[in-house]
Design a protein around this motif. Structure first.
Motif, PDB file in Angstrom:
ATOM      1  N   GLU A  95       0.842  -1.204   0.000  1.00  0.00           N
ATOM      2  CA  GLU A  95       0.000   0.000   0.000  1.00  0.00           C
ATOM      3  C   GLU A  95       0.874   1.250   0.000  1.00  0.00           C
ATOM      4  N   GLU A  96       1.930   1.216   0.793  1.00  0.00           N
ATOM      5  CA  GLU A  96       2.842   2.358   0.847  1.00  0.00           C
ATOM      6  C   GLU A  96       3.560   2.539  -0.482  1.00  0.00           C
ATOM      7  N   LEU A  97       3.982   1.428  -1.076  1.00  0.00           N
ATOM      8  CA  LEU A  97       4.649   1.490  -2.377  1.00  0.00           C
ATOM      9  C   LEU A  97       3.710   2.054  -3.441  1.00  0.00           C
ATOM     10  N   ARG A 102       2.015   5.825  -7.024  1.00  0.00           N
ATOM     11  CA  ARG A 102       0.685   6.047  -7.617  1.00  0.00           C
ATOM     12  C   ARG A 102       0.413   5.054  -8.746  1.00  0.00           C
ATOM     13  N   GLU A 103       0.970   3.863  -8.594  1.00  0.00           N
ATOM     14  CA  GLU A 103       0.779   2.813  -9.588  1.00  0.00           C
ATOM     15  C   GLU A 103       0.463   1.486  -8.886  1.00  0.00           C
ATOM     16  N   SER A 104       0.013   0.506  -9.667  1.00  0.00           N
ATOM     17  CA  SER A 104      -0.320  -0.808  -9.138  1.00  0.00           C
ATOM     18  C   SER A 104       0.948  -1.582  -8.810  1.00  0.00           C
ATOM     19  N   ALA A 119      -0.444 -11.685  -4.355  1.00  0.00           N
ATOM     20  CA  ALA A 119      -0.932 -10.454  -3.736  1.00  0.00           C
ATOM     21  C   ALA A 119      -0.931  -9.352  -4.788  1.00  0.00           C
ATOM     22  N   ARG A 120      -1.884  -8.411  -4.666  1.00  0.00           N
ATOM     23  CA  ARG A 120      -1.955  -7.328  -5.643  1.00  0.00           C
ATOM     24  C   ARG A 120      -2.654  -6.118  -5.026  1.00  0.00           C
ATOM     25  N   VAL A 121      -2.105  -4.931  -5.300  1.00  0.00           N
ATOM     26  CA  VAL A 121      -2.730  -3.666  -4.918  1.00  0.00           C
ATOM     27  C   VAL A 121      -2.909  -2.865  -6.197  1.00  0.00           C
ATOM     28  N   PRO A 122      -4.114  -2.889  -6.779  1.00  0.00           N
ATOM     29  CA  PRO A 122      -4.341  -2.167  -8.033  1.00  0.00           C
ATOM     30  C   PRO A 122      -4.707  -0.704  -7.776  1.00  0.00           C
ATOM     31  N   LEU A 131      -6.384  -9.205 -13.368  1.00  0.00           N
ATOM     32  CA  LEU A 131      -5.467  -9.972 -12.544  1.00  0.00           C
ATOM     33  C   LEU A 131      -5.913  -9.943 -11.093  1.00  0.00           C
ATOM     34  N   GLY A 132      -5.765 -11.073 -10.428  1.00  0.00           N
ATOM     35  CA  GLY A 132      -6.070 -11.186  -9.012  1.00  0.00           C
ATOM     36  C   GLY A 132      -5.242 -12.311  -8.440  1.00  0.00           C
ATOM     37  N   VAL A 133      -5.395 -12.550  -7.141  1.00  0.00           N
ATOM     38  CA  VAL A 133      -4.659 -13.630  -6.500  1.00  0.00           C
ATOM     39  C   VAL A 133      -5.004 -14.957  -7.172  1.00  0.00           C
TER      40      VAL A 133
END
Length: 260
Positions: A95-97, A102-104, A119-122, A131-133
């Motif tokens: 989340e911090e990254l 400001r990118e996925s 794991a993914r933070v879009p 894309l997902g887990v």
């Protein structure tokens, strides 16, 4: 022996097969048949049957008299990796990254010939493929795949390059074995991999390795951006330091938690 062995539910052959796999370690990456038999406490004949079975299944390879594990054993740890909830552990760092760039961002592991998203933070939809887990992509045209392939022993990388069916997904996709090897070798030397619109036109990504407590690469973390927003140079100059910091933080968190 487990208490239910007398009921007929305990499979001694499975126990011995897993014991053979566990006999290999950082201190003993390759073993002879006799060494395996002694380490596990079984007869050489039994050790031979188990090793040949594991070799036939692709979990073990042999070089003259010595045996060693192949990367396929990583697939056996997939359920364990899932149970650790790597996404939950890595979530705050991802989340911090994502906030900084400001990118996925995503984490994936290697399950040849693919990478598997764990794991993914879009932020926004930048790919035509959702894309997902659990999602899979071929390893060769992805930044996370190149980082994970770079961690393979040379003989395993050679075997992969000799068998992979590399297709030109865009006009930028590297498909020739020599070109792929050069790119993967460069990723190994640099400690990161950048892929510029090889998976999909308009998509650039950069990835760094996540290590376990013994220094072994067990996953890769990436940042993906649309080509209209970020150049290859900006990915290296602006995103890479944040990416490497997050990968180090996740590695440290895994080590402190006692995993891997």
């Amino acid at each position: 022996m487990p208490g239910d062995a007398s009921t007929g539910t305990f499979l001694q052959g499975l126990e011995r097969g897993l014991a053979v796999i566990r006999a290999f370690s950082t201190e003993a990456p390759s073993l002879t048949l006799s060494e395996v038999a002694r380490a596990v406490g079984i007869t050489p004949a039994t050790a031979r049957r188990i090793l040949l079975t594991l070799e036939e299944l692709g979990y073990v390879r042999s070089d003259n008299r010595r045996f060693s594990l192949t990367p396929r054993v990583l697939a056996l740890g997939w359920a364990y990796l899932s149970s650790l909830d790597l996404g939950e552990l890595a979530g705050p760092f991802m989340e911090e990254l994502s906030a900084k760039t400001r990118e996925s961002c995503s984490i994936a592991t290697l399950d040849l010939p693919d990478i598997v998203y764990v794991a993914r933070v879009p932020t926004s939809r930048i790919m035509t493929v959702a894309l997902g887990v659990g999602a899979r992509l071929p390893a060769y045209p992805t930044s996370m795949g190149r980082v994970l392939l770079a961690a393979l022993p040379d003989e395993d990388l050679t075997a992969y390059l000799e068998t992979v069916q590399a297709e030109p997904l865009t006009d930028r996709t590297l498909t020739a074995p020599d070109a792929l090897r050069a790119s993967i070798t460069q990723a190994r030397a640099d400690g990161y991999a950048l892929v510029d619109q090889e998976l999909e036109l308009g998509l650039r990504s950069i990835a760094a390795p996540i290590h376990n407590s013994r220094g072994r690469v067990i996953a890769a973390l990436n940042v993906s951006a649309h080509a209209s927003r970020s150049t290859a140079t900006s990915l290296c100059e602006e995103f890479l330091p944040h990416l490497q910091q997050a990968a180090t933080q996740i590695t440290t968190a895994l080590t402190h938690r006692g995993n891997f």
